[in-house]
Design a protein around this motif. Structure first.
Motif, mmCIF file in Angstrom:
data_model
loop_
_atom_site.group_PDB
_atom_site.id
_atom_site.type_symbol
_atom_site.label_atom_id
_atom_site.label_comp_id
_atom_site.label_asym_id
_atom_site.label_seq_id
_atom_site.Cartn_x
_atom_site.Cartn_y
_atom_site.Cartn_z
ATOM 1 N N GLY A 61 0.798 -1.209 0.000
ATOM 2 C CA GLY A 61 0.000 0.000 0.000
ATOM 3 C C GLY A 61 0.831 1.259 0.000
ATOM 4 N N MET A 62 0.148 2.364 -0.003
ATOM 5 C CA MET A 62 0.852 3.649 -0.034
ATOM 6 C C MET A 62 1.729 3.813 1.202
ATOM 7 S SD MET A 62 -1.742 6.409 -1.608
ATOM 8 C CE MET A 62 -0.423 7.610 -1.754
ATOM 9 N N ASN A 63 2.845 4.480 0.989
ATOM 10 C CA ASN A 63 3.817 4.679 2.062
ATOM 11 C C ASN A 63 4.290 3.348 2.659
ATOM 12 O OD1 ASN A 63 3.647 7.508 1.836
ATOM 13 N ND2 ASN A 63 1.788 7.477 3.080
ATOM 14 N N GLY A 64 4.095 2.310 1.885
ATOM 15 C CA GLY A 64 4.557 1.001 2.345
ATOM 16 C C GLY A 64 6.029 0.839 2.038
ATOM 17 N N GLY A 65 6.480 -0.387 2.084
ATOM 18 C CA GLY A 65 7.884 -0.649 1.809
ATOM 19 C C GLY A 65 8.429 -1.754 2.677
ATOM 20 N N TYR A 66 9.734 -1.645 2.934
ATOM 21 C CA TYR A 66 10.401 -2.693 3.701
ATOM 22 C C TYR A 66 11.127 -2.116 4.910
ATOM 23 C CZ TYR A 66 9.747 -5.350 -0.622
ATOM 24 O OH TYR A 66 9.217 -5.969 -1.712
ATOM 25 N N GLU A 67 11.261 -2.940 5.925
ATOM 26 C CA GLU A 67 12.092 -2.572 7.070
ATOM 27 C C GLU A 67 12.783 -3.834 7.575
ATOM 28 O OE1 GLU A 67 9.708 -1.256 10.334
ATOM 29 O OE2 GLU A 67 8.189 -2.786 10.015
ATOM 30 N N LEU A 68 13.864 -3.660 8.269
ATOM 31 C CA LEU A 68 14.603 -4.797 8.796
ATOM 32 C C LEU A 68 13.741 -5.544 9.811
ATOM 33 C CD1 LEU A 68 18.162 -3.249 9.333
ATOM 34 C CD2 LEU A 68 17.311 -4.555 7.387
ATOM 35 N N ALA A 69 13.752 -6.859 9.718
ATOM 36 C CA ALA A 69 12.961 -7.651 10.649
ATOM 37 C C ALA A 69 13.661 -7.753 11.997
ATOM 38 C CB ALA A 69 12.723 -9.048 10.075
ATOM 39 N N ARG A 70 14.977 -7.581 11.993
ATOM 40 C CA ARG A 70 15.749 -7.635 13.242
ATOM 41 C C ARG A 70 16.707 -6.451 13.286
ATOM 42 N NH1 ARG A 70 18.855 -12.872 11.963
ATOM 43 N NH2 ARG A 70 17.333 -13.829 10.563
ATOM 44 N N ASP A 71 17.399 -6.363 14.386
ATOM 45 C CA ASP A 71 18.446 -5.354 14.491
ATOM 46 C C ASP A 71 19.536 -5.659 13.456
ATOM 47 O OD1 ASP A 71 19.620 -3.270 16.782
ATOM 48 O OD2 ASP A 71 21.148 -4.335 15.634
ATOM 49 N N ALA A 72 20.128 -4.594 12.935
ATOM 50 C CA ALA A 72 21.143 -4.760 11.896
ATOM 51 C C ALA A 72 22.326 -5.588 12.385
ATOM 52 C CB ALA A 72 21.619 -3.392 11.414
ATOM 53 N N ARG A 73 22.534 -5.598 13.685
ATOM 54 C CA ARG A 73 23.643 -6.380 14.235
ATOM 55 C C ARG A 73 23.334 -7.874 14.221
ATOM 56 N NH1 ARG A 73 27.306 -3.153 16.402
ATOM 57 N NH2 ARG A 73 26.694 -1.034 16.988
ATOM 58 N N GLN A 74 22.059 -8.182 14.108
ATOM 59 C CA GLN A 74 21.624 -9.575 14.212
ATOM 60 C C GLN A 74 21.444 -10.224 12.846
ATOM 61 O OE1 GLN A 74 20.758 -10.951 17.410
ATOM 62 N NE2 GLN A 74 21.511 -9.089 18.369
ATOM 63 N N ILE A 75 21.791 -9.491 11.801
ATOM 64 C CA ILE A 75 21.660 -10.045 10.457
ATOM 65 C C ILE A 75 23.053 -10.159 9.855
ATOM 66 C CG2 ILE A 75 20.671 -9.738 8.167
ATOM 67 C CD1 ILE A 75 18.477 -8.063 9.392
ATOM 68 N N SER A 76 23.431 -11.363 9.487
ATOM 69 C CA SER A 76 24.767 -11.562 8.942
ATOM 70 C C SER A 76 24.742 -11.545 7.426
ATOM 71 C CB SER A 76 25.331 -12.901 9.412
ATOM 72 O OG SER A 76 24.645 -13.961 8.803
ATOM 73 N N ALA A 77 25.890 -11.218 6.850
ATOM 74 C CA ALA A 77 26.025 -11.246 5.397
ATOM 75 C C ALA A 77 25.752 -12.644 4.865
ATOM 76 C CB ALA A 77 27.424 -10.785 4.992
ATOM 77 N N PHE A 78 26.113 -13.622 5.638
ATOM 78 C CA PHE A 78 25.883 -15.002 5.219
ATOM 79 C C PHE A 78 24.404 -15.276 4.995
ATOM 80 C CE2 PHE A 78 24.897 -19.420 6.126
ATOM 81 C CZ PHE A 78 25.785 -20.083 5.309
ATOM 82 N N GLU A 79 23.584 -14.811 5.915
ATOM 83 C CA GLU A 79 22.146 -15.045 5.786
ATOM 84 C C GLU A 79 21.607 -14.435 4.503
ATOM 85 O OE1 GLU A 79 19.760 -14.967 9.730
ATOM 86 O OE2 GLU A 79 21.405 -13.557 9.996
ATOM 87 N N VAL A 80 22.069 -13.238 4.218
ATOM 88 C CA VAL A 80 21.585 -12.540 3.032
ATOM 89 C C VAL A 80 21.982 -13.305 1.777
ATOM 90 C CG1 VAL A 80 21.661 -10.393 1.739
ATOM 91 C CG2 VAL A 80 21.789 -10.354 4.236
ATOM 92 N N ILE A 81 23.246 -13.671 1.708
ATOM 93 C CA ILE A 81 23.734 -14.376 0.530
ATOM 94 C C ILE A 81 23.042 -15.714 0.377
ATOM 95 C CG2 ILE A 81 25.778 -15.445 -0.488
ATOM 96 C CD1 ILE A 81 27.420 -13.234 0.887
ATOM 97 N N HIS A 82 22.899 -16.403 1.488
ATOM 98 C CA HIS A 82 22.252 -17.703 1.441
ATOM 99 C C HIS A 82 20.805 -17.579 0.988
ATOM 100 C CE1 HIS A 82 20.267 -21.340 2.976
ATOM 101 N NE2 HIS A 82 21.410 -21.930 2.790
ATOM 102 N N ALA A 83 20.145 -16.541 1.450
ATOM 103 C CA ALA A 83 18.743 -16.358 1.084
ATOM 104 C C ALA A 83 18.589 -16.111 -0.410
ATOM 105 C CB ALA A 83 18.150 -15.193 1.867
ATOM 106 N N ILE A 84 19.537 -15.416 -0.986
ATOM 107 C CA ILE A 84 19.401 -15.028 -2.392
ATOM 108 C C ILE A 84 20.059 -16.030 -3.336
ATOM 109 C CG2 ILE A 84 19.944 -13.251 -4.079
ATOM 110 C CD1 ILE A 84 19.898 -11.255 -1.765
ATOM 111 N N ASP A 85 21.278 -16.375 -3.057
ATOM 112 C CA ASP A 85 22.018 -17.238 -3.974
ATOM 113 C C ASP A 85 21.882 -18.713 -3.635
ATOM 114 O OD1 ASP A 85 22.835 -15.146 -5.438
ATOM 115 O OD2 ASP A 85 24.899 -15.112 -4.728
ATOM 116 N N GLY A 86 21.254 -19.011 -2.528
ATOM 117 C CA GLY A 86 21.113 -20.408 -2.140
ATOM 118 C C GLY A 86 22.333 -20.903 -1.404
ATOM 119 N N PRO A 87 22.352 -22.196 -1.098
ATOM 120 C CA PRO A 87 23.441 -22.762 -0.316
ATOM 121 C C PRO A 87 24.806 -22.490 -0.934
ATOM 122 C CG PRO A 87 22.116 -24.468 -1.349
ATOM 123 C CD PRO A 87 21.371 -23.197 -1.453
ATOM 124 N N LEU A 88 25.771 -22.399 -0.083
ATOM 125 C CA LEU A 88 27.094 -21.927 -0.462
ATOM 126 C C LEU A 88 28.081 -23.076 -0.533
ATOM 127 C CD1 LEU A 88 29.195 -19.644 -0.711
ATOM 128 C CD2 LEU A 88 29.042 -19.373 1.746
#
Lengths: 152, 152
Positions: A61-88
């Motif tokens: 909806g209007m003024n919608g969008g995305y926000e972090l589900a957790r604190d930025a400290r609690q999200i690792s680069a690994f999780e992001v890569i794994h989520a997008i590119d699949g298993p490593l």
DNA sequence: CTGAATACGGACCGATCCAGTCGGATATAA
DNA sequence: TTATATCCGACTGGATCGGTCCGTATTCAG
């Protein structure tokens, strides 16, 4: 090559951007895409995927969008890569299902699996917050954030 | 994904095989290919490339073949991968020539470049000899071979 | 209620890259 | 001279990736 896809790059950039703007309630895919000059529709799909894996919260909806589900400290680069590119995997044989049908061959894989673990460990030790902080290209004298010990 | 190509895998396997047979004067591409059940002509090209970069010595003609140009301890996995797959980048933007034309964007790359360094360091710390030794899947109590410190 | 903005999701396409093959040239030992 | 090698360029089929398009659902503002 050993490189990650552009989608993963975009995902990391977007999450970093969100971490840098904690005040705004939500940022749309277009906002982030414009900020970095990357294709909006492509980034949208990346963010949708990150939402699906629980790293982001979405709001339509209007003024919608995305926000972090957790604190930025609690999200690792690994999780992001794994989520997008699949298993490593560093080995090109292991496709998940078939475990390398080459006769007795892949004795190579056992040591490389440890390399893989090491890389994963490094990626896991890096948080989105780390990426956002290192905006300032100031000092060279920085503290040790992660310590990775490789044992073969 | 973050995986290396099959060619690089083949190269590592072949060098490991050569390291395991130090007595024989030279092994042909076909010998190694048959031992592992991989396409001979493809492996041949890989070995030719490794020869070109100085990791192998070749000998044409009958009873010819390849042999390690140096001691197996003096050849790192990094060298092999670099020789076959080319320069090693985790970021997908850096193509060598163009340095990521996205406006101010790739602040991501600076931290990832360090990850890249770390990975390279790990690969450099692994020798062909290491691969050959770890044939025996015996002990789990092994000494620390490499120590990699990641500082962000 | 209507419309704009937004997330969602599938289908599609062009380019690139990779694995593997083919064919031929050169070198060398038996 | 012949069999066995390395060497090297060209080609092809398939997979993957970056990117686009289009349609649907959801939510807010007026």
């Amino acid at each position: 090559m050993l490189k990650l896809t552009k989608k993963a790059d975009y995902g990391l950039m977007a999450l970093k951007y969100l971490a840098e703007h904690p005040e705004t309630p939500a940022l749309s895919a277009k906002d982030v895409a414009d900020a970095y000059g990357i294709p909006a529709q492509l980034l949208a799909k990346v963010l949708q995927r990150l939402t699906k894996t629980g790293l982001l919260r979405s709001h339509a909806g209007m003024n919608g969008g995305y926000e972090l589900a957790r604190d930025a400290r609690q999200i690792s680069a690994f999780e992001v890569i794994h989520a997008i590119d699949g298993p490593l995997f560093i080995t090109s044989c292991t496709k998940g299902t078939k475990p390398c049908e080459l006769t007795p061959s892949c004795t190579i894989k056992e040591p490389l699996a440890r390399v893989n673990e090491t890389i994963a460990g490094v990626l896991k030790s890096i948080s989105i917050q780390d990426l956002a902080e290192h905006e300032h290209p100031t000092g060279r004298s920085r503290e040790t954030h992660g310590l990775v010990v490789l044992t073969l």
